[in-house]
Write a protein that holds these residues in place. Structure first.
Motif, mmCIF file in Angstrom:
data_model
loop_
_atom_site.group_PDB
_atom_site.id
_atom_site.type_symbol
_atom_site.label_atom_id
_atom_site.label_comp_id
_atom_site.label_asym_id
_atom_site.label_seq_id
_atom_site.Cartn_x
_atom_site.Cartn_y
_atom_site.Cartn_z
ATOM 1 N N ARG A 1 32.141 -11.027 -37.482
ATOM 2 C CA ARG A 1 30.900 -10.261 -37.449
ATOM 3 C C ARG A 1 30.856 -9.237 -38.579
ATOM 4 O O ARG A 1 29.805 -9.027 -39.223
ATOM 5 C CB ARG A 1 30.777 -9.562 -36.102
ATOM 6 C CG ARG A 1 29.386 -9.588 -35.506
ATOM 7 C CD ARG A 1 28.493 -8.508 -36.017
ATOM 8 N NE ARG A 1 29.023 -7.185 -35.781
ATOM 9 C CZ ARG A 1 28.398 -6.088 -36.164
ATOM 10 N NH1 ARG A 1 27.262 -6.160 -36.796
ATOM 11 N NH2 ARG A 1 28.918 -4.908 -35.945
ATOM 12 N N HIS A 2 31.992 -8.605 -38.865
ATOM 13 C CA HIS A 2 32.025 -7.640 -39.974
ATOM 14 C C HIS A 2 31.863 -8.347 -41.313
ATOM 15 O O HIS A 2 31.255 -7.800 -42.240
ATOM 16 C CB HIS A 2 33.310 -6.818 -39.925
ATOM 17 C CG HIS A 2 33.238 -5.672 -38.960
ATOM 18 N ND1 HIS A 2 32.731 -4.449 -39.291
ATOM 19 C CD2 HIS A 2 33.588 -5.592 -37.648
ATOM 20 C CE1 HIS A 2 32.765 -3.632 -38.241
ATOM 21 N NE2 HIS A 2 33.289 -4.309 -37.229
ATOM 22 N N GLY A 3 32.389 -9.552 -41.433
ATOM 23 C CA GLY A 3 32.155 -10.325 -42.644
ATOM 24 C C GLY A 3 30.693 -10.702 -42.780
ATOM 25 O O GLY A 3 30.114 -10.667 -43.874
ATOM 26 N N ASN A 4 30.083 -11.040 -41.641
ATOM 27 C CA ASN A 4 28.657 -11.360 -41.612
ATOM 28 C C ASN A 4 27.824 -10.173 -42.086
ATOM 29 O O ASN A 4 26.848 -10.331 -42.835
ATOM 30 C CB ASN A 4 28.271 -11.767 -40.185
ATOM 31 C CG ASN A 4 26.824 -12.170 -40.047
ATOM 32 O OD1 ASN A 4 25.972 -11.328 -39.793
ATOM 33 N ND2 ASN A 4 26.537 -13.455 -40.185
ATOM 34 N N ALA B 1 29.407 -3.116 -28.653
ATOM 35 C CA ALA B 1 29.578 -1.669 -28.839
ATOM 36 C C ALA B 1 29.608 -1.314 -30.319
ATOM 37 O O ALA B 1 29.085 -0.264 -30.732
ATOM 38 C CB ALA B 1 30.858 -1.195 -28.147
ATOM 39 N N ASP B 2 30.221 -2.160 -31.138
ATOM 40 C CA ASP B 2 30.223 -1.945 -32.588
ATOM 41 C C ASP B 2 28.801 -1.897 -33.137
ATOM 42 O O ASP B 2 28.436 -1.018 -33.912
ATOM 43 C CB ASP B 2 30.991 -3.083 -33.280
ATOM 44 C CG ASP B 2 32.443 -2.718 -33.537
ATOM 45 O OD1 ASP B 2 32.816 -1.584 -33.214
ATOM 46 O OD2 ASP B 2 33.180 -3.566 -34.045
ATOM 47 N N ILE B 3 28.001 -2.884 -32.734
ATOM 48 C CA ILE B 3 26.619 -2.959 -33.202
ATOM 49 C C ILE B 3 25.843 -1.737 -32.720
ATOM 50 O O ILE B 3 25.050 -1.149 -33.464
ATOM 51 C CB ILE B 3 25.953 -4.257 -32.709
ATOM 52 C CG1 ILE B 3 26.707 -5.473 -33.268
ATOM 53 C CG2 ILE B 3 24.487 -4.315 -33.101
ATOM 54 C CD1 ILE B 3 26.291 -6.798 -32.661
ATOM 55 N N ALA B 4 26.090 -1.348 -31.473
ATOM 56 C CA ALA B 4 25.414 -0.174 -30.925
ATOM 57 C C ALA B 4 25.757 1.073 -31.729
ATOM 58 O O ALA B 4 24.876 1.886 -32.056
ATOM 59 C CB ALA B 4 25.817 0.007 -29.461
ATOM 60 N N ARG B 5 27.028 1.224 -32.064
ATOM 61 C CA ARG B 5 27.454 2.404 -32.817
ATOM 62 C C ARG B 5 26.760 2.462 -34.172
ATOM 63 O O ARG B 5 26.350 3.528 -34.623
ATOM 64 C CB ARG B 5 28.979 2.385 -32.974
ATOM 65 C CG ARG B 5 29.503 3.518 -33.834
ATOM 66 C CD ARG B 5 30.980 3.771 -33.639
ATOM 67 N NE ARG B 5 31.784 2.589 -33.449
ATOM 68 C CZ ARG B 5 33.080 2.621 -33.149
ATOM 69 N NH1 ARG B 5 33.679 3.792 -33.002
ATOM 70 N NH2 ARG B 5 33.779 1.520 -32.990
ATOM 71 N N GLU B 6 26.628 1.305 -34.812
ATOM 72 C CA GLU B 6 25.962 1.268 -36.121
ATOM 73 C C GLU B 6 24.497 1.709 -36.028
ATOM 74 O O GLU B 6 23.914 2.178 -37.004
ATOM 75 C CB GLU B 6 26.029 -0.150 -36.694
ATOM 76 C CG GLU B 6 27.438 -0.588 -37.064
ATOM 77 C CD GLU B 6 27.571 -2.110 -37.131
ATOM 78 O OE1 GLU B 6 26.513 -2.789 -37.078
ATOM 79 O OE2 GLU B 6 28.699 -2.599 -37.225
ATOM 80 N N ARG B 7 23.913 1.560 -34.836
ATOM 81 C CA ARG B 7 22.493 1.895 -34.660
ATOM 82 C C ARG B 7 22.308 3.170 -33.853
ATOM 83 O O ARG B 7 21.235 3.415 -33.287
ATOM 84 C CB ARG B 7 21.780 0.712 -33.982
ATOM 85 C CG ARG B 7 21.966 -0.588 -34.761
ATOM 86 C CD ARG B 7 21.195 -1.740 -34.164
ATOM 87 N NE ARG B 7 21.550 -2.991 -34.820
ATOM 88 C CZ ARG B 7 20.908 -4.139 -34.640
ATOM 89 N NH1 ARG B 7 19.872 -4.195 -33.832
ATOM 90 N NH2 ARG B 7 21.295 -5.232 -35.273
ATOM 91 N N ASP B 8 23.375 3.947 -33.790
ATOM 92 C CA ASP B 8 23.342 5.227 -33.081
ATOM 93 C C ASP B 8 23.005 5.042 -31.603
ATOM 94 O O ASP B 8 22.255 5.803 -31.020
ATOM 95 C CB ASP B 8 22.341 6.179 -33.749
ATOM 96 C CG ASP B 8 22.552 7.632 -33.290
ATOM 97 O OD1 ASP B 8 23.697 7.961 -32.909
ATOM 98 O OD2 ASP B 8 21.571 8.405 -33.303
ATOM 99 N N LEU B 9 23.571 3.983 -31.026
ATOM 100 C CA LEU B 9 23.372 3.705 -29.603
ATOM 101 C C LEU B 9 24.733 3.630 -28.923
ATOM 102 O O LEU B 9 25.774 3.715 -29.576
ATOM 103 C CB LEU B 9 22.629 2.371 -29.417
ATOM 104 C CG LEU B 9 21.248 2.229 -30.071
ATOM 105 C CD1 LEU B 9 20.770 0.781 -29.969
ATOM 106 C CD2 LEU B 9 20.243 3.163 -29.431
ATOM 107 N N GLU B 10 24.735 3.455 -27.617
ATOM 108 C CA GLU B 10 25.975 3.204 -26.882
ATOM 109 C C GLU B 10 25.693 2.180 -25.794
ATOM 110 O O GLU B 10 24.538 1.875 -25.496
ATOM 111 C CB GLU B 10 26.524 4.503 -26.276
ATOM 112 C CG GLU B 10 25.575 5.209 -25.331
ATOM 113 C CD GLU B 10 26.149 6.536 -24.844
ATOM 114 O OE1 GLU B 10 26.527 6.579 -23.661
ATOM 115 O OE2 GLU B 10 26.221 7.480 -25.645
ATOM 116 N N ILE B 11 26.756 1.626 -25.238
ATOM 117 C CA ILE B 11 26.577 0.618 -24.195
ATOM 118 C C ILE B 11 26.904 1.209 -22.829
ATOM 119 O O ILE B 11 27.680 2.158 -22.719
ATOM 120 C CB ILE B 11 27.445 -0.637 -24.453
ATOM 121 C CG1 ILE B 11 28.944 -0.300 -24.320
ATOM 122 C CG2 ILE B 11 27.129 -1.252 -25.795
ATOM 123 C CD1 ILE B 11 29.840 -1.539 -24.357
#
Length: 866
Positions: free
Chosen positions: A310-313, A401-411
């Motif tokens: 996902r990080h490579g993506n 959770a990684d994606i959420a953090r990047e968008r200033d969100l949390e799960i």
């Protein structure tokens, strides 16, 4: 010039070797002596039984560079990897250990000498902590080492007192910190600013001094010991003059290689750090036998791989890229860990397969998450959505959770855990296993096993059981369990089934149907024939020798099969289970794809070649270290006693094994694989036969071939052509039949057009087509929609126990009526469900009797919407 990480590792091991320590190779990442641990997470794990006094080694001092993983269970650093300077999923722990040899003084002096004289760290940069009650350690630091008092801090038990558990070995710690300098915020250990990044712990010395009892009292250990740990990455960062572990040589090489493979110039991007860290843990987990799967260790591996992908993506990677980094990792670490070099191709192949598999679902999962986030209220992604992404699309929660953090969100972690728990409970309800009969029997004492050399012997009855309860006798016709002081009967273990036979007495016999273990005692299960059996009575134990021989031959062939698989498929192959009885054998092994016909043939050839070579089967009992040095294969993750039994078959196979075996491989006769297939993610199963059973199997195949030849009127040279001709003809007939059914359905549909009714000005056609092929309904709906130009079509067909439904809506009406909603209106009333596009949807059901009434609800439902 700064030292490379490899040079630092070698310097550490060399220093302690010079101090009389045995250099011990890193143990696997899957601990063989601690089922409570998911992964090896510290250098002391492989020495745990030595510290507990349960295992003896030929040395009392050891040093190692242990590969470790913290990415699951209690020790989980995964969420922080890539975002901090020192969190990793994989790291190397340098350590020195004393097993009742030296203690605090030598341990402290060794550490100080290595840091200040070998790698030459400035003494003024080093700070020390001791346990607040450990006057002895503090005195050594102040009076013998000469560390100034203002650089020695007393710390409480939370950070400076170690224990193996609530009870057992424990003791104080002393830690060494490095001051990175005033330009970095933070205070010395023990101060309010200690959580800053200036003062970093580099070495922890643990003094195992006490044995803690259940009541909390601590008794001094007769042989106090030492366990130390220093992160190789941390000390490398200091010696290479950098602050972050990701700036050391190994990581910089991996980061640059990842950037090159992905095609990015942004070397500061933290996603490259994540990828560089994850290639290490993933590669070494595979080297140590872990396969990607949906549970346990395999699931943790899958999570890490998918997080890296996902990080490579995110960085714009096109196609599979992660596996390409293994070559650079091997360049950096292959010399220290030659097993990585040996298995490089296997690691690459497995990572590529997993990456390609995840690539197929990544876009879909991200699309669903993006759609959900557009309507998200607040800053928290619901736990139900996190679970759906995990359960349906293979998205680990930490990836979301990684994606959420990047968008200033949390799960909603609690909501996710609740959904997971519901799933676990459903799984438990679906898997109700009864208690094994042997679990109810608790037998003290030990049965001596005589069966390696004998199949009959005299023995005495020491205990009798019925229904789990001890009894004095077992009468004629009654079932029960017999425990002997010694026995030639093999008790089921290591995949080999238990022996059967008789316990003979005057005027009768106890018929043994199975032999199992309860602790160290062998329990003979069966029933009494003739007269009664009593505790203390002597018997003659007679094993069914023919059955035993057949079992032994099949057990020996599993060893040959294991070796042949490793020779053919690679050294990553490891035994994951087996079953050996008198009729057949089953062998489970770690592998990531199905075997080709060529591979199966090669394995069969190698096994049969070893049988023809007629190797003598030699068994020896030796020290576990000697056994490993001899090249004996141990089962992955198994715990072995200090003395082990080694079974050798020429230079073809050498394994640790406690089972019974053939005298020579030639006794096996012949080997044939019956089937090969997957039973779990990363685990394959071979079922096979040997000896007379293998010959009978070949004969049965021959008979089936002959029967087929008779049916197709061919011979062994034309059978494939004959079968192909029949299949081609069958396909042609099926095609013609389908076309005829479609034509009939089309004609029936054309006749229906006059049955359309007006509902609020819209043409609506609802009909049941008796005897129509469900596959042709779609064609009928398309044709009817075309004829209506604007309208709604609902068709149904079916017979007892099965209903097929289809709804079609012309595109000009889909804003008012969705085909999926219409078809589900009826499907729910006939015990089914369905779905599809707004203009076309299908469903199934099981209650055809309810269909007429269900179809009557269509018109009122449409009237509300049109």
């Amino acid at each position: 010039m700064s030292q490379s990480t490899a040079e630092i590792r070698n310097a550490f091991l060399g220093f302690f070797e010079s101090k009389g320590h045995q250099s011990v190779v890193s143990s696997p990442l899957v601990p063989g002596n601690d089922p409570t641990l998911l992964f090896t997470n510290a250098g002391m794990v492989q020495f745990k039984d030595v510290f507990l006094g349960m295992e003896q080694r030929p040395y009392t001092r050891a040093t190692s560079s242990q590969r470790c993983v913290r990415a699951g269970g209690k020790h989980n650093d995964l969420e922080n990897v890539g975002y901090t300077a020192r969190h990793h999923t994989f790291f190397e722990m340098l350590g020195n250990f004393s097993f009742g040899d030296y203690f605090k003084r030598d341990a402290i002096q060794f550490a100080w000498e290595f840091l200040t004289e070998v790698v030459k760290l400035p003494k003024e940069k080093l700070w020390v902590t001791v346990f607040e009650e450990d006057d002895e350690a503090e005195a050594i630091w102040l009076n013998e080492i000469g560390v100034p008092k203002d650089r020695v801090a007393r710390i409480g038990a939370k950070d400076n007192f170690w224990s193996m558990g609530d009870t057992g070995p424990c003791g104080p710690c002393t830690e060494i910190f490095y001051d990175h300098g005033e330009h970095i915020w933070g205070g010395p250990p023990g101060t309010p600013e200690e959580d800053g990044d200036r003062f970093i712990e580099i070495w922890n010395l643990v003094f195992m001094q006490y044995n803690r009892h259940a009541d909390g009292t601590m008794e001094p250990l007769p042989k106090p010991s030492v366990d130390t740990g220093m992160g190789l990455e941390r000390i490398s960062a200091i010696l290479q003059g950098v602050h972050s572990n990701y700036e050391i040589d190994i990581f910089q090489a991996l980061i640059k290689d990842a950037a090159k493979v992905i095609g990015t110039n942004d070397l500061e991007n933290k996603s490259l750090r994540v990828i560089a860290d994850h290639i290490r843990s993933c590669s070494f987990l595979i080297v140590d036998g872990v396969m990607p799967s949906n549970e346990g260790r395999g699931y943790v591996l899958r999570r890490i791989i998918r997080r890296a992908v996902r990080h490579g993506n995110k960085l714009g990677a096109k196609g599979a890229f992660f596996y390409k980094l293994v070559a650079e990792l091997n360049q950096q670490m292959g010399e220290a860990y030659p097993e990585l070099t040996k298995q490089q191709a296997i690691v690459e192949k497995m990572l590529k397969l997993e990456e390609e598999q995840f690539g197929k679902t990544l876009d879909r999962g991200l699309s669903i998450l993006d759609d959900a986030l557009t309507s998200l209220e607040g800053k928290v992604i619901p736990g139900e959505l996190v679970f759906k992404l995990y359960d349906t699309y293979g998205f680990p929660a930490d990836l979301t959770a990684d994606i959420a953090r990047e968008r200033d969100l949390e799960i909603d972690q609690a909501g996710f855990e609740a959904a997971m728990q519901e799933q676990r409970e459903r799984a438990q309800k679906a898997n109700n296993f009864g208690t094994d009969y042997n679990d109810a029997i608790k037998v003290e004492g030990k049965t001596a096993f005589l069966g390696y050399n004998l199949t009959d012997s005299k023995a005495n009855i020491v205990a009798l059981y019925q229904a789990g309860e001890a009894v004095d006798s077992i009468k004629e016709g009654e079932e029960g369990v017999v425990v002997l002081n010694e026995t030639p009967f093999y008790a089921e273990s290591g995949g080999q089934v238990g022996d059967s036979g008789e316990l003979q007495i005057e005027h009768g016999a106890f018929i043994v149907t199975d032999t199992q273990k309860s602790g160290d005692a062998f329990i003979h299960q069966g029933y009494m024939s003739g007269t009664s059996l009593k505790v203390g009575q002597p018997v003659v134990a007679v094993v069914d020798a023919d059955k035993r021989q057949a079992i032994a031959l099949n057990h020996s062939v599993t060893h040959l099969l294991h070796s042949a698989l490793r020779q053919t498929l690679g050294e990553h192959i490891g035994q994951k289970g087996s079953l050996v009885d008198s009729d057949k054998l089953r062998f489970d092994f770690s592998h990531f794809e199905s075997m080709s016909i060529e591979s199966i043939r090669q394995v069969e050839f190698l096994v049969n070649q070893a049988i023809r070579d007629n190797y003598e089967v030699i068994t020896k009992v030796m020290n576990i270290e000697e056994a490993k040095a001899s090249g004996a294969m141990a089962l992955f993750g198994e715990k072995y006693d200090e003395m082990v039994r080694v079974v050798q078959m020429g230079d073809f196979s050498t394994e640790l094994c406690g089972g019974t075996h053939a005298k020579r491989t030639g006794d096996i006769g012949f080997f044939k694989i019956i089937s090969e297939g997957g039973i779990a993610a990363g685990v394959r199963r071979i079922e096979a036969v040997s000896g007379p059973a293998a010959i009978n199997f070949i004969h049965s195949i021959g008979e089936q071939i002959q029967q087929t030849l008779d049916l197709v009127k061919g011979d062994q040279f034309t059978i494939s052509d004959k079968v192909k001709q029949l299949l081609d003809r069958s396909k042609s007939i099926e095609k013609e039949l389908a076309q005829a059914k479609a034509k009939l359905a089309s004609q029936a549909g054309a006749n229906l057009i006059g049955q359309a009714v007006q509902v609020n000005g819209v043409d609506v056609l609802v009909a049941f087509l008796d005897g129509t092929d469900p596959k042709s309904l779609r064609t009928s709906v398309d044709e009817l929609k075309n004829k209506l130009k604007s309208g709604i079509v609902f068709l149904a067909t079916g017979s007892a126990g099965k209903v097929s439904l289809i709804a079609g809506v012309t595109k000009d009406l889909t804003s008012k009526v969705k085909a999926g909603e219409l078809v589900n209106l009826v499907a729910q009333q006939v015990g089914g469900k369905g779905g599809g596009r707004p203009d076309m949807a299908q469903a199934g059901g099981s209650d055809i009797d309810a269909l007429p009434e269900a179809m009557k609800t269509i018109q009122p439902w449409l009237e509300e919407r049109l």
